[in-house]
Write an enzyme that holds these catalytic residues in place. Sequence first.
Site, short mmCIF file in Angstrom:
data_model
loop_
_atom_site.label_atom_id
_atom_site.label_comp_id
_atom_site.label_asym_id
_atom_site.label_seq_id
_atom_site.Cartn_x
_atom_site.Cartn_y
_atom_site.Cartn_z
N LYS A 174 0.84 -1.20 0.00
CA LYS A 174 0.00 0.00 0.00
C LYS A 174 0.87 1.25 0.00
O LYS A 174 1.59 1.52 0.96
CB LYS A 174 -0.89 0.05 1.25
CG LYS A 174 -1.93 1.16 1.15
CD LYS A 174 -2.53 1.53 2.49
CE LYS A 174 -1.73 2.55 3.24
NZ LYS A 174 -1.63 3.86 2.56
N GLY A 225 7.84 4.97 7.06
CA GLY A 225 7.04 6.18 7.25
C GLY A 225 7.46 6.90 8.51
O GLY A 225 8.60 6.77 8.97
N SER A 226 6.54 7.62 9.08
CA SER A 226 6.88 8.44 10.24
C SER A 226 7.00 7.59 11.51
O SER A 226 6.42 6.51 11.61
CB SER A 226 5.80 9.50 10.43
OG SER A 226 4.56 8.87 10.71
N THR A 228 5.68 8.35 14.35
CA THR A 228 4.36 8.32 15.00
C THR A 228 3.53 7.15 14.49
O THR A 228 2.98 6.38 15.28
CB THR A 228 3.61 9.64 14.71
OG1 THR A 228 4.43 10.72 15.15
CG2 THR A 228 2.28 9.69 15.42
N GLY A 230 4.70 4.58 12.81
CA GLY A 230 5.46 3.35 13.05
C GLY A 230 5.13 2.74 14.40
O GLY A 230 5.03 1.52 14.54
N GLU A 247 11.02 1.34 9.22
CA GLU A 247 11.99 2.35 8.76
C GLU A 247 11.34 3.70 8.98
O GLU A 247 10.40 4.06 8.26
CB GLU A 247 12.32 2.13 7.28
CG GLU A 247 13.02 0.82 6.98
CD GLU A 247 14.46 0.77 7.49
OE1 GLU A 247 14.94 1.76 8.07
OE2 GLU A 247 15.10 -0.29 7.31
N CYS A 281 14.41 10.58 4.15
CA CYS A 281 14.60 10.24 5.57
C CYS A 281 16.06 10.46 5.95
O CYS A 281 16.35 10.83 7.08
CB CYS A 281 14.16 8.81 5.82
SG CYS A 281 14.90 7.62 4.71
N GLU A 378 12.27 16.73 13.00
CA GLU A 378 12.53 16.39 11.59
C GLU A 378 11.75 17.35 10.71
O GLU A 378 10.52 17.37 10.74
CB GLU A 378 12.06 14.96 11.32
CG GLU A 378 12.28 14.55 9.88
CD GLU A 378 11.73 13.16 9.55
OE1 GLU A 378 10.65 12.79 10.03
OE2 GLU A 378 12.40 12.45 8.78
#
Length: 479
Positions: A174, A225-226, A228, A230, A247, A281, A378
């Site tokens: 996705k 992804g982020s 949060t 994750g 990641e 990232c 970030e």
Amino acid sequence: MTLQQASTREWSATSDGADLRAMRTFDVVNPSTGQVFAQAPDIHPDQLDEVFTGAHTAFLKWRTDDDFRRERMRRAAAVIEDHAAALAPVLTMEQGKPVADSTREFLGSARWLRYYADLEVPRQVIRDDAEAYEEVFHRPLGVVSAITPWNFPITLAMWKIAPALRAGNTLVVKPSPYTPLATLALGELLRGILPDGVLNIVTGLDALGAGMVSHPVPRKVSFTGSTTVGKKVALGAAPALKRVTLELGGNDPAIVLPDVDVDEIAPRLFWNAFGNNGQICVAVKRVYAHESVRPRLVEALGELARSVKVGDGFDEGVRLGPVNNRPQLDHVAALVDEATGRGARVVAGGQTLGGDGYFYAPTVLDGVDDTFRVVAEEQFGPVLPVLSYRDEDDAIRRANDSVYGLTASVWSADLDHAARIAERMDSGQVGINAHARGMLPHLPFGGHKWSGVGVENGPWGLYSFTELQVIVGPPRVGR
Ligand code: NAD
């Protein structure tokens, strides 16, 4: 593919080698214009049963023939190479990056497929003598849920797809709702090359991702992804003890020592920070420059920032496109505004570029300290704060003083000295006189601390899509 074609065609998810229809669609925005240009299928979480069932059925066969998998992966790589130029515009329309970068992204994904197709994954016979037989090998896990962000939709999907397939798993992938189309196109392209059900692509809103984590069939969730989200993925995977690779975010420091040739390193440092508009990232997100070189470095970075052509990724000479989406643009602007409000000096940029697109001028900030949000958080955008240090130990401490630990870099004329500092950095990779140079198929990549769990790439990345099995038995020698 032209904008007209992308706008008028019906985009479809791929499940079991065929179209999967959605009841609804969602808007896809071109960040260079701020306009909706296409509709993507909004697959409902209830449809996941059908998708995962197909993926599981495909797994039972796909896992059995290693040579067949390798051959199909090589064919998939060749088809992607053949279609990279045709598909790149789709990625540029939805992501914003220059079309040459989009082409490279597709070509790079083929490189990952080839690397994993060629990788030998031997069964290890630990003991085979007159007393015992002992063997260790890697078994595929089953169906994998792969969830990706909007900055490198194809690259990051392929970092999951290639090792997972090689190990014998099947996948449901996705992409981000901000960038669904290129991944849908990849799914369509590989139909008939990968057997039905081996690679399934679904698009939808965030709830679909949550459904892919909690669904009972997948045995592993590979998420990029982020931090949060994750953490939500880790929680969602916990009840069924699914394997996870996460990641996540980063706030990468670069430490610049006093012995550098500033004019020589500035362009590399600049592109390591501003490539893909800082939406990497592993972009350099804060620079710690020795006080003796900081003034010159700040000016050199500022000159570069002012010289770069920012614009629509289809326009000639454009090196940086727009920020990908409105919330991200607002986030970047808020961090810069906070910094300027507290007295930071804007060396270059510092504002949006106007118009309907999400363009933000490449921004270099001076006169900030570690408490500024643009340093502590970030930013994931075209903004680079440059900080000063006098004492090397202090620079290392400040660089490490972050919840993140993705990558870092040390810049010096003395490579041995730089290497000693590199070992003291709390991050998954440390570059010397380059940042994130280790994003290569054969090197493990993963974050320390809140930047992630597990690694991707190399044999290590493949092993994360497997579990070990030991077979022990009586001696086979002399049977
Ligand atoms: P995000 O976390 O908002 O979204 C990532 C993906 O997760 C999307 O596909 C989204 O739809 C999905 N998602 C959202 N909520 C979910 C849920 N509850 N359960 C499951 N899936 C869910 O990240 P983003 O804004 O798309 O990407 C930017 C972030 O990604 C940055 O923090 C960046 O550092 C990070 N990133 C990390 C790496 C890495 O390799 N470490 C690489 C690229 C980007």
